[in-house]
Design an enzyme around this catalytic site. Structure first.
Site, PDB file in Angstrom:
ATOM      1  N   ASP A 302       0.913  -1.085   0.021  1.00  0.00           N
ATOM      2  CA  ASP A 302      -0.154   0.079   0.050  1.00  0.00           C
ATOM      3  C   ASP A 302       1.206   1.243   0.090  1.00  0.00           C
ATOM      4  OD1 ASP A 302      -2.110   1.889   0.223  1.00  0.00           O
ATOM      5  OD2 ASP A 302      -3.265   0.600   1.485  1.00  0.00           O
TER       6      ASP A 302
HETATM    7  C1  BGC Z   1      -5.222   3.053   0.256  1.00  0.00           C
HETATM    8  C2  BGC Z   1      -5.291   2.049  -0.728  1.00  0.00           C
HETATM    9  C3  BGC Z   1      -5.191   2.510  -2.225  1.00  0.00           C
HETATM   10  C4  BGC Z   1      -3.893   3.305  -2.291  1.00  0.00           C
HETATM   11  C5  BGC Z   1      -3.597   3.963  -3.599  1.00  0.00           C
HETATM   12  C6  BGC Z   1      -3.978   3.855  -0.066  1.00  0.00           C
HETATM   13  O1  BGC Z   1      -3.749   4.860   0.887  1.00  0.00           O
HETATM   14  O2  BGC Z   1      -5.239   2.394   1.512  1.00  0.00           O
HETATM   15  O3  BGC Z   1      -6.797   1.417  -0.540  1.00  0.00           O
HETATM   16  O4  BGC Z   1      -5.451   1.637  -3.200  1.00  0.00           O
HETATM   17  O5  BGC Z   1      -3.717   4.342  -1.136  1.00  0.00           O
HETATM   18  O6  BGC Z   1      -4.338   5.201  -3.855  1.00  0.00           O
END
Ligand code: BGC
Length: 757
Positions: A302
């Site tokens: 993530d």
């Molecule tokens: C979130 C994810 C998301 C990623 C990309 C993160 O902060 O937890 O769910 O896909 O950002 O934007």
């Protein structure tokens, strides 16, 4: 001279043509190995890196989807970056141009012509496409108890965005919605592992299946593996403690179902479970995911979660150490996303011999395999020939239908709903969501935290504009300042109906952390003010989690939980309150009565034990104390009667099936949809058993007066076994209770077995 030059060019291009990885007829496995064998360590590391759009756009601001070709070429040529992500809502032509140019740079400027794969958070429809269709969020889809809507949401997302080069959809969220305080609760399919597995896997099918006329396939991403959703404090990305048995029984099934559906990628849980940040947890990312579950797809981190091992979790002293922990644990790609430090650190680790090239190969193989499987090597460029598919009537109708079926009617005193046109001439509409488009769609819409009101398309209705269109004969008065109680009292007196639209403003992730699940005090006092008038009062809740309304419930004659129904939410709400649509949504979570006590429907018997000797052991009594409304609750404008629950046998052995049948009758005078929910309780288990678990559902349409017989084939291994703490399924003899509607019946199973997973 000319002759020689063209001969030389010919021999270069024929040599390139001969490269096996460029031969679209060759098996993917061979193409991957051929390409891998040609790559340098730096090129491999580049494929393992994902950078944010702000690293390659002209302004460095998320919302600007305009490529800075120089920056992109530098990152592709010199750092071999293989993936980018993100953006905000812009029109399809802007997306097409952006991805076209970026892909051209990747194909032409990278030494081996490796296409990029673009990742994007299209969470409920194409969230970042201005002209796209926006569905309700997952929690709403769960309230329909009908997988067709989660399939449609995925299918429409792909039909609208795949041609534009959105190859990698960062959805579905497969985290279990067990903690209503969690700011990402609305992204989940609620608290039932069965429901999350069914809807999640249908979403994956909708994203990944080949689509007519579409040259590439799209990858879905199950997130966030594993155990993210039940933090002790309810705050996002805070520590979670879960026993292994609970992980297997409650948190894993939705991911397992997505794996069975062939999901191509997973994103890792940003927080820690049981003291170990999941990005550094080899037991979860390798032993469980690869060795035990056999997952062969791509695991992406993530957002900056390798960095967070240093600055947030403190399991690493510096970024290089953090990179070692994450790569060693099993990640394939780092969403770094704002620097090149992952590339630099990983190269250093390879130079030092701490990470082997073999280890890089494992990840790069998976990433290349994904790119080949999607068809990106053979058809890398977006397609601008089918823009007419975007925002079609058919897609919007599907989103509207999903929204309509996701609304849950929780209170309807004296059948005040549906409203009749003639009775209410003066309607007072009040509350923070009365005239808002953005509140209906929540976070992950237009922008990460939900776009500003002015960015929403004109055709999207607010509750106010939709009410005016639905009740043209009535005078709809919008109270501009819902905090002015004196004015409201006066307005209430002149109205013959009050509609309040309460709830939450959009939020996403930790930005939505709250310290108290109670509806904010100013809204409680609004409801009380409205309730003090004699005028009938219908309240509509719009927001991402069930805010506590116990104190104000008596001030409402009707209460509709609308969740986050999306662009067509207002029309769905007015269709339900006007009676054009009969409500059929049911709660996919247990609506708590108090802000400090959350008990899911599949709790353990001892969860509701309390020290009143007369009432101890009375599960129902305990549940009533803690729930405002139970899981599966939802009213309709008609009545459904359940009768004749029968079993083909009341005693079976572990290897025999059992068929249960029930008759469901619509005894009212309007047609309706009913999701028939089958629950099972295992009376006694060597590991304590939940009081009930949803094991099957049948969404059915019944005309007024119509009856249908529904059946459920109970298969012991699938429906009666459960995992122990190592994930091994236990099937134990004893008696089980089957519950459906208000009916229940008991059966027994003998010959205990321990099966192999
Ligand atoms: C979130 C994810 C998301 C990623 C990309 C993160 O902060 O937890 O769910 O896909 O950002 O934007």
């Amino acid at each position: 001279m000319l002759f020689f030059m063209s001969l030389a060019l010919f021999s270069i291009s024929s040599a390139q043509q001969k490269a096996l990885y460029k031969n679209s007829e060759a098996p993917i496995k061979d193409r991957v190995e051929d390409l891998l064998s040609r790559m340098t360590v730096e090129e491999k590391i580049g494929q393992m890196t994902q950078l944010d759009i702000t690293m390659i756009n002209t302004t460095g601001v998320q919302k600007d989807v305009e490529l800075d070709a120089k920056k992109a070429a530098e990152l592709v040529r010199n750092h071999h970056i293989g993936s980018f992500l993100n953006g905000e809502s812009v029109d399809h032509v802007t997306w097409y141009n952006f991805i076209y140019e970026l892909q051209k740079i990747a194909i032409e400027e990278s030494r081996l012509g490796i296409p990029i794969i673009y990742g994007i958070d299209h969470m409920h429809g194409a969230s970042y496409l201005e002209t796209g269709t926006i569905f309700p969020h997952n929690l709403n889809l769960a309230a329909t108890f009908d997988p067709i809507h989660s399939y449609n949401s995925a299918d429409v997302t792909v039909k609208e965005s795949a041609d534009l080069g959105h190859h990698w959809i960062f959805a579905p969220v497969l985290d279990l919605g067990r903690n209503p305080k969690w700011a990402r609760f609305y992204e989940t399919y609620g608290e039932s592992p069965y429901l999350a597995a069914k809807l999640g896997s249908e979403y994956v099918r909708g994203i990944q299946e080949p689509k007519e006329g579409q040259k590439i396939k799209i990858a879905a991403t199950g997130k966030h593996f594993l155990g993210y959703s039940d933090p002790k404090s309810g705050w996002d990305r805070t520590p979670v403690d879960i026993s292994d048995q609970t992980l297997y029984e409650f948190h894993l099934p939705a991911f397992k179902a997505a794996l069975d559906q062939g999901i191509k990628s997973l994103m890792v849980n940003s927080s820690e479970i049981n003291g170990i940040p999941v990005h550094a947890d080899k037991k979860i990312l390798t032993t469980l995911l690869r060795d035990e579950l056999g997952f062969e797809g791509v695991v992406v981190t993530d957002w900056d979660d390798i960095g967070k091992l240093v600055t947030y979790h403190y399991t690493a002293d510096n970024f290089t150490e953090a990179t070692f922990q994450a790569v060693d644990a099993g990640i394939d790609m780092s969403m770094t996303p704002l620097s090149l430090r992952f590339n630099e650190s990983l190269l250093q680790l390879v130079d030092e011999g701490r990470i082997t090239e073999q280890r890089l190969n494992e990840s790069v193989r998976r990433i290349l395999n994904l790119k080949f499987e999607l068809g990106l090597f053979d058809n890398p460029y977006p397609n601008n020939k089918r823009y007419d598919r975007i925002g079609s009537n058919d897609s919007r109708n599907k989103a509207l239908k999903a929204a309509e079926e996701s609304l849950v009617l929780l209170k309807n005193q004296d059948a005040i709903l549906p409203l009749t046109q003639d009775t209410y001439k003066n309607i007072l509409l009040v509350g923070p969501s009365a005239n808002s488009k953005r509140n209906l769609s929540g976070g992950w819409t237009i922008a990460w935290q939900g776009g500003e009101e002015a960015r929403f398309p004109e055709y999207v209705n607010t509750l106010y504009t939709s009410l005016k269109a639905t009740f043209p004969e009535s005078n709809i008065v919008l109270a501009e300042n819902w905090k002015d109680s004196d004015k409201l009292k006066k307005l209430s007196k002149n109205a013959d109906l009050i509609i309040s639209a309460i709830g939450e403003e959009p939020y996403t992730e930790f930005v939505g952390n709250i310290t108290d699940l109670r509806l904010p005090e100013d809204q409680i006092s609004l409801l009380k003010t409205l309730g003090s008038a004699e005028t009938p009062h219908v309240s509509i809740f719009i927001g991402g989690r069930p805010r506590i309304i116990e104190d104000a419930l008596s001030s409402m004659d009707a209460f509709l939980w609308a969740g986050l129904p999306g662009f067509h939410g207002a029309d769905a709400i007015t269709n339900v309150i006007s009676g054009k649509v009969n409500p059929s949504g049911k709660l996919p979570f247990s609506y708590p009565k108090y802000s400090s006590h959350f008990t899911p429907y599949n709790h353990k018997p001892s969860d509701v034990y309390f020290f009143n000797p007369e009432e101890a052991n009375n599960i129902e009594q305990g549940e009533k104390m803690v729930w405002q409304w139970p899981f599966g609750y939802g009213l309709s404008y008609t009545n459904f009667e359940y009768s004749d629950l029968k079993l083909s046998n009341t005693e079976i052995t572990f290897n025999a099936d059992l068929v249960a049948t029930i008759t469901v009758t619509n005894t009212g005078n309007v047609d309706g949809k009913e999701s028939v929910l089958w629950f099972i309780r295992d009376r006694v288990g060597s590991i304590t058993r939940p009081v009930k678990q949803l094991k099957n559902m049948n969404p059915i349409l019944l005309k007024a007066g119509e009856s249908k017989e529904i059946s459920f084939r109970i298969q012991p291994i699938e429906h009666l076994s459960y995992p122990n703490k190592t994930g091994k399924l236990l099937l134990e003899e004893g008696s089980f209770l089957l519950m459906v509607g208000d009916q229940q019946v008991e059966f027994k199973i003998s010959e205990p077995q321990v099966s192999k997973r």
